[in-house]
Motif scaffolding. Structure first.
Motif, PDB file in Angstrom:
ATOM      1  N   GLN A  90       7.173  43.618  18.819  1.00 40.82           N
ATOM      2  CA  GLN A  90       6.648  44.452  17.751  1.00 40.82           C
ATOM      3  C   GLN A  90       7.703  45.424  17.254  1.00 40.82           C
ATOM      4  O   GLN A  90       7.775  45.712  16.061  1.00 40.82           O
TER       5      GLN A  90
ATOM      6  N   TRP B 145       0.052  44.127  16.973  1.00 45.99           N
ATOM      7  CA  TRP B 145      -0.823  43.034  16.566  1.00 45.99           C
ATOM      8  C   TRP B 145      -1.722  42.601  17.706  1.00 45.99           C
ATOM      9  O   TRP B 145      -1.459  42.853  18.878  1.00 45.99           O
TER      10      TRP B 145
ATOM     11  N   ARG C 268      -4.085  39.176  18.855  1.00 46.57           N
ATOM     12  CA  ARG C 268      -4.444  37.774  18.644  1.00 46.57           C
ATOM     13  C   ARG C 268      -5.915  37.569  18.967  1.00 46.57           C
ATOM     14  O   ARG C 268      -6.393  37.985  20.026  1.00 46.57           O
TER      15      ARG C 268
ATOM     16  N   ALA D 180       1.125  36.078  11.254  1.00 43.87           N
ATOM     17  CA  ALA D 180       0.742  37.447  10.929  1.00 43.87           C
ATOM     18  C   ALA D 180       1.515  37.893   9.703  1.00 43.87           C
ATOM     19  O   ALA D 180       2.606  37.383   9.419  1.00 43.87           O
TER      20      ALA D 180
ATOM     21  N   MET E 255       2.781  41.528   7.701  1.00 47.12           N
ATOM     22  CA  MET E 255       2.926  42.984   7.729  1.00 47.12           C
ATOM     23  C   MET E 255       3.329  43.453   6.324  1.00 47.12           C
ATOM     24  O   MET E 255       4.392  43.073   5.838  1.00 47.12           O
TER      25      MET E 255
ATOM     26  N   VAL F 247      -4.756  36.606  13.671  1.00 47.38           N
ATOM     27  CA  VAL F 247      -3.951  37.719  14.167  1.00 47.38           C
ATOM     28  C   VAL F 247      -4.248  38.928  13.303  1.00 47.38           C
ATOM     29  O   VAL F 247      -4.089  38.879  12.075  1.00 47.38           O
TER      30      VAL F 247
ATOM     31  N   ALA G 100      -3.061  42.600  12.463  1.00 47.24           N
ATOM     32  CA  ALA G 100      -1.844  43.400  12.596  1.00 47.24           C
ATOM     33  C   ALA G 100      -2.051  44.766  11.977  1.00 47.24           C
ATOM     34  O   ALA G 100      -2.722  44.905  10.942  1.00 47.24           O
TER      35      ALA G 100
ATOM     36  N   THR H 167       0.155  48.111  10.643  1.00 49.55           N
ATOM     37  CA  THR H 167       1.463  48.655  10.276  1.00 49.55           C
ATOM     38  C   THR H 167       1.299  50.135   9.972  1.00 49.55           C
ATOM     39  O   THR H 167       0.411  50.526   9.204  1.00 49.55           O
TER      40      THR H 167
ATOM     41  N   CYS I 208      -5.315  48.628  17.389  1.00 53.11           N
ATOM     42  CA  CYS I 208      -5.400  47.257  17.892  1.00 53.11           C
ATOM     43  C   CYS I 208      -6.284  47.198  19.137  1.00 53.11           C
ATOM     44  O   CYS I 208      -7.117  46.295  19.279  1.00 53.11           O
TER      45      CYS I 208
END
Length: 450
Positions: free
Chosen positions: A126, A233, A235, A391, A393, A414, A416, A418, A431
Motif C-alpha cells: 500500500q 485496501w 479484498r 483496484a 485509486m 476490492v 480501496a 485513498t 477499511c
C-alpha cells in the motif's frame, strides 16, 4: 464530455487534425485540439500546482511474472490501436487559456512500460501504491505509465495516468484488453441510457435544481489536500460479497448498494458523521455514460450523481435504503443528461465557471467521493498467471482528502481507500470498519458495529 453517437469523436478529431508539427517539452506533436470540458477541468487542477491528478489501477496476478521485454511487446501490439494513449497536453496563451490535446508523433509505447525500481519492495504494498500515486508523471510525454511489480510467487501490474487523459473505466478497459480471456463473455447489461429529456420539463427542472443546491454535510476530515497519499485496501472474496448482496429479505441487492451502504456504516462507526440532522452525508458517485457497445472507449466519459448515505443503526436497513434509492433515482439517465449539458458549454474559463468548479469541489456539494466499477469479464490471464483482483485509486479533490472505490472482478471485489497524508490514519481505519460492516450484513439483523 460527449455521449451517444458523438462519443469518441474527440479522439478521432485529434487523430485527423494532428498534422502540423510543433515542439512541446522535447517531443514532436501535432496541432492541438481543444480538450473536452471534463478533461480540461482535470488538467486545470493539475496546473494549479496544488493537486496531484494521477489515477491508478492495480491488478494482482497469481503466477509467474512476464519478462519485461515480452510485456512491452504485448503493450505495443495490443494498445497500438488506442490513439488516446498518444496524446500530450498543450497549453498556449497563459493560465486562463483553454488547454488542448496534441498527438505525439514520436510516441513509443515501450518507453511507458517500466519495471520495479531498484530496492523496491517485492510486493505491491500500500505504501508503494501511495508513493506512485503521488509521483508526477514524466513531463513532455503522453501522461501514463505501466509498472511491472514482482510479488513473491506472483506479480502485479500498476497502470497510472493523468485523470485528464483517462478515467477509471479507461484504466480497467486497458488492462482488460492487455490480458487474455479463456472464453468470450456476453456484453454487460446496462440500464436505459436516456436521451437527456429527463432534464427538461417541470419535473426535470426541479430535479436539476435539486442537484445544484447544497446537500453535503461537512465532515471532520474536510479541508485542504496535501501532496502525499495514503492507500489501504480490503479484498472481498466472491462468497463474502455474494452473502452481503443476498442479505435483503426482499431480494438481491446490487453490489454498488453494498458498497455505498458499507461506506455509510464505516463513516458512522468511525464517529465521523456527527448527529443525524440535515444536511445529510452525500456520496458523489461517478456514473459511466459510455454508449452501448463502446465499453473500451478511452477518455473521461462519466458524470457525477449525489447519493444520500443512510446512517441509521441497522446495517440491513442501510442497505435497503441505498439499494431502493439507486434503483429509483435513475442514476444513469440523470448522468447522461448532465454529460450532454456539460459537453454543450463554451470552451472558455470565466468567473461563473470558476465559481461552479469551486462549489463542485466543496464538501457542501458532496461529503465524500465513492466510485464503484466493474471489469465486466470473468477470469483474465497473462501467460500462465491468473488475475485475481483489481483496484482503482483516484485523485483527491481540493476540499476532499478522502475517496473510496470498489472494483468488481470475477465475482469478488476490492474496496480501496485513498487519503492525503495529513489524514493517513483514515485509510486503514475505514477499511477495517468496512470489513465489520460486510460481516454484519452477512450475519443478518442486528445493530451496526461500534
Amino acid at each position: 464530455m460527449v455521449t451517444g453517437p458523438e462519443a469518441g469523436q474527440v479522439a478521432r478529431q485529434v487523430v485527423g487534425r494532428a498534422v502540423a508539427a510543433a515542439p512541446v517539452a522535447g517531443v514532436v506533436v501535432g496541432a492541438p485540439v481543444a480538450m473536452p470540458p471534463l478533461d480540461a477541468w482535470m488538467h486545470r487542477h493539475e496546473s494549479s500546482g496544488a493537486m496531484c491528478m494521477t489515477i491508478e489501477a492495480l491488478a494482482w496476478f497469481d503466477g509467474p511474472p512476464p519478462d519485461l521485454a515480452a510485456l512491452r511487446c504485448r503493450v505495443a501490439e495490443r494498445w497500438r490501436v488506442h490513439d488516446r494513449l498518444r496524446l500530450v497536453p498543450v497549453v498556449a496563451g497563459g493560465r486562463r487559456a483553454w488547454p488542448g490535446w496534441a498527438m505525439d508523433r514520436e510516441f513509443d509505447a515501450v518507453a511507458h512500460v517500466v519495471a520495479a525500481e531498484p530496492g523496491a519492495p517485492l510486493v505491491p504494498t500500500q505504501a508503494l501504491a501511495a508513493r506512485l500515486l503521488a509521483q508526477p508523471l514524466p513531463a513532455g510525454r503522453p501522461p501514463w505509465q505501466l509498472h511491472l511489480l514482482p510479488a513473491g510467487e506472483g506479480f502485479a501490474l500498476l497502470l497510472r495516468a493523468h485523470h485528464g487523459l483517462l478515467d477509471g473505466m479507461s484504466l480497467l478497459a486497458l488492462l482488460r484488453t492487455l490480458l487474455d480471456r479463456p472464453a468470450a463473455l456476453p456484453p454487460p447489461r446496462r440500464g436505459p441510457a436516456g436521451d437527456g429529456r429527463a432534464a427538461r420539463g417541470g419535473a426535470g427542472a426541479l430535479r436539476a435544481l435539486a442537484d445544484l443546491v447544497p446537500r453535503g454535510r461537512v465532515l471532520p476530515f474536510h479541508g485542504p489536500v496535501d501532496g502525499r497519499r495514503a492507500v489501504s485496501w480490503l479484498r472481498l472474496p466472491p462468497a463474502e460479497l455474494a452473502a452481503a448482496r443476498a442479505a435483503l429479505p426482499s431480494g438481491r441487492a446490487s453490489a454498488n448498494a453494498v458498497f455505498l451502504a458499507t461506506v455509510g456504516g464505516a463513516l458512522r462507526s468511525a464517529g465521523l458523521t456527527g448527529r443525524l440532522a440535515l444536511p445529510g452525508v452525500c456520496a458523489m458517485v461517478p456514473v459511466d455514460v459510455r454508449p452501448e457497445g463502446e465499453a473500451d472507449l478511452l477518455g473521461n466519459h462519466y458524470a457525477t450523481v449525489r447519493v444520500p448515505l443512510p446512517l441509521g443503526g441497522d446495517p440491513l436497513r442501510r442497505l435497503r435504503e441505498v439499494d431502493e434509492f439507486t434503483r429509483r433515482a435513475g442514476l444513469r439517465p440523470r448522468a447522461v443528461a448532465q454529460a450532454r449539458l456539460v459537453a454543450s458549454r463554451p470552451r472558455r474559463y470565466g468567473a461563473v465557471a470558476a465559481l461552479l468548479g469551486r462549489y463542485a469541489d466543496s464538501p457542501l456539494y458532496a461529503s465524500v467521493l465513492c466510485s464503484s466499477m466493474a471489469t465486466h469479464c470473468g477470469a483474465l490471464w497473462l501467460g500462465g498467471a491468473r488475475c485475481t483482483d483489481m483496484a482503482v485509486m483516484p485523485p483527491l479533490s481540493p476540499g476532499h482528502p478522502l475517496a473510496l472505490t470498489m472494483v468488481l472482478h470475477d465475482g469478488g471485489a476490492v474496496l480501496a481507500v485513498t487519503a492525503d497524508h495529513a489524514h493517513r490514519d483514515l485509510a486503514p481505519r475505514l477499511c477495517a470498519l468496512a470489513r465489520q460492516e460486510v460481516a454484519a450484513l452477512r450475519a443478518g439483523p442486528g445493530p451496526a458495529p461500534q
